[in-house]
Design an enzyme around this catalytic site. Structure first.
Site, PDB file in Angstrom:
ATOM      1  N   HIS A   1       0.143  13.207   0.757  1.00  5.98           N
ATOM      2  CA  HIS A   1       1.374  12.864   0.041  1.00  5.98           C
ATOM      3  C   HIS A   1       1.729  11.397   0.163  1.00  5.98           C
ATOM      4  O   HIS A   1       2.689  10.927  -0.424  1.00  5.98           O
ATOM      5  CB  HIS A   1       2.535  13.715   0.548  1.00  5.98           C
ATOM      6  CG  HIS A   1       2.495  15.101  -0.003  1.00  5.98           C
ATOM      7  ND1 HIS A   1       2.874  15.394  -1.290  1.00  5.98           N
ATOM      8  CD2 HIS A   1       2.051  16.259   0.531  1.00  5.98           C
ATOM      9  CE1 HIS A   1       2.695  16.679  -1.517  1.00  5.98           C
ATOM     10  NE2 HIS A   1       2.189  17.233  -0.419  1.00  5.98           N
ATOM     11  N   ARG A   2       0.944  10.686   0.964  1.00  2.08           N
ATOM     12  CA  ARG A   2       1.270   9.275   1.163  1.00  2.08           C
ATOM     13  C   ARG A   2       1.014   8.483  -0.118  1.00  2.08           C
ATOM     14  O   ARG A   2       1.628   7.455  -0.347  1.00  2.08           O
ATOM     15  CB  ARG A   2       0.431   8.724   2.320  1.00  2.08           C
ATOM     16  CG  ARG A   2       1.190   7.737   3.150  1.00  2.08           C
ATOM     17  CD  ARG A   2       0.435   7.397   4.420  1.00  2.08           C
ATOM     18  NE  ARG A   2       0.811   8.222   5.533  1.00  2.08           N
ATOM     19  CZ  ARG A   2      -0.028   8.960   6.244  1.00  2.08           C
ATOM     20  NH1 ARG A   2      -1.298   8.965   5.962  1.00  2.08           N
ATOM     21  NH2 ARG A   2       0.401   9.669   7.268  1.00  2.08           N
ATOM     22  N   ALA A   3       0.107   8.992  -0.933  1.00  6.76           N
ATOM     23  CA  ALA A   3      -0.268   8.270  -2.149  1.00  6.76           C
ATOM     24  C   ALA A   3       0.944   8.053  -3.053  1.00  6.76           C
ATOM     25  O   ALA A   3       1.178   6.933  -3.520  1.00  6.76           O
ATOM     26  CB  ALA A   3      -1.350   9.041  -2.894  1.00  6.76           C
TER      27      ALA A   3
ATOM     28  N   THR B   1       3.556   5.531  -1.635  1.00 11.47           N
ATOM     29  CA  THR B   1       2.998   4.177  -1.602  1.00 11.47           C
ATOM     30  C   THR B   1       2.890   3.600  -3.012  1.00 11.47           C
ATOM     31  O   THR B   1       3.150   2.410  -3.227  1.00 11.47           O
ATOM     32  CB  THR B   1       1.605   4.177  -0.934  1.00 11.47           C
ATOM     33  OG1 THR B   1       1.699   4.859   0.312  1.00 11.47           O
ATOM     34  CG2 THR B   1       1.109   2.766  -0.691  1.00 11.47           C
TER      35      THR B   1
END
Ligand SMILES: [Zn+2]
Length: 342
Positions: free
Chosen positions: A278-280, A283
């Site tokens: 889920h960091r995508a 970011t």
């Protein structure tokens, strides 16, 4: 006036546009989560980092503070600054703090004197590299050779903007809001995928293949070596303009807006391209907002998302064994174009 150890001017670096943009965006907004620069030796990685710090205008810091706190942002002050509210102020430039590959965890996070805390009831803290790094650039060359645990600690601090040290029930924390720049030569071993994913942005730098640009690189290098000061002066105005643009972007960043269509497009990109974790998403949004600020725009556009996708997505693509993350920028363009209202 140039000092004796004139660095190669940032604006004289030919090509490597993705690397330069990724560095600039992280300097404007350290919350992007840093940048990992992968490439062979001799691709101007450390030169770019050092010379970028040179062009940023001086900023204010609390006099005598071990963590260089920002006098204008009390919400991020260390305990010492909070205790002596209204201290003096001085000015300095952003610095590049180097983290050596041999650094131990204590050297990185600092040390708490447990005995002193138990006997006297007060905390005595010996600052480490994360203290020096606050409001500066933390540069880790050969980050792939660093102990995995130390990389974890670094990435935690980079994500939180705080260094929290806990030993035997005693804890101490101080601001550690830095721009994390790691560099590595992939030929000397890789970084674990879980760690790569935690860098906000990743760029792969390659030797220049364009004949004219290669010739330009050599010409500039020779001119620089002949007389660094004279060479640097030629780029002084351009460097100053870029430094001012970066510092303006910092001030307007908090006001940059994004539409619902932007969030939909981000989710669409991540799902359709099959990025991991889920960091995508977060970011991508942060990077796009920061790019908008750098470009002088009040709201995120398709162009900002495109730049963000190029820097934040490739290393998060699902990959088969022995295969690098690959991303077709034409697919990215098509997906983004499908969302109206951006
Ligand atoms: Zn302070």
């Amino acid at each position: 006036m140039m000092d004796q150890n004139t660095n190669y001017p940032f604006c004289a670096i030919v090509g490597q546009e993705d690397m330069k943009r990724a560095l600039i965006l992280n300097v404007i907004n350290p919350r992007i989560g840093g940048v990992l620069i992968r490439g062979e030796k001799g691709t101007a990685k450390s030169t770019a980092v050092r010379s970028l710090a040179d062009i940023l205008p001086k900023r204010r810091q609390v006099d005598g503070c071990r963590f260089s706190c920002d006098p204008d942002d009390a919400s991020f002050w260390c305990g010492e600054c909070r205790a002596r509210d209204g201290a003096g102020v001085n000015e300095s430039r952003m610095r590049v703090v180097n983290l050596p590959v041999s650094a131990t965890e204590d050297r990185v996070v600092g040390t708490l004197d447990i005995e002193h805390a138990l006997k006297k009831g007060e905390k005595r803290f010996e600052p480490g590299i994360l203290a020096q790094a606050n409001r500066n650039i933390l540069y880790v060359d050969e980050v792939n050779l660093l102990d995995d645990h130390v990389v974890d600690v670094l990435l935690d601090a980079a994500a939180m903007g705080v260094n929290l040290v806990e030993r035997e029930g005693v804890s101490y924390s101080h601001p550690s809001n830095f721009v994390l720049v790691g560099s590595m030569n992939p030929e000397e071993g890789d970084l674990r995928p879980q760690l790569i994913d935690r860098f906000g942005l990743v760029v792969d730098v390659r030797g220049e293949n364009d004949v004219d640009k290669r010739a330009q690189i050599v010409r500039y290098r020779l001119d620089f070596e002949r007389d660094p000061e004279v060479f640097a002066e030629k780029f002084e105005d351009e460097n100053i303009r870029l430094g001012e643009r970066i510092s303006n972007a910092k001030t307007v960043l908090g006001r940059v807006t994004y539409s619902d269509a932007c969030l939909d497009a981000v989710a669409g990109l991540v799902v359709e391209l099959g990025a991991q974790g889920h960091r995508a998403d977060i970011t991508l949004v942060k990077t796009a907002m920061t790019n908008a600020a750098f470009m002088g725009r009040g709201g995120v556009t398709k162009d900002d998302l495109f730049v963000a996708a190029k820097l934040a997505l490739p290393h998060r693509m699902r990959r088969k064994p022995f295969e690098d993350g690959v991303i077709d920028m034409e697919d990215v363009y098509e997906i983004i174009s499908g969302y109206d209202g951006l």
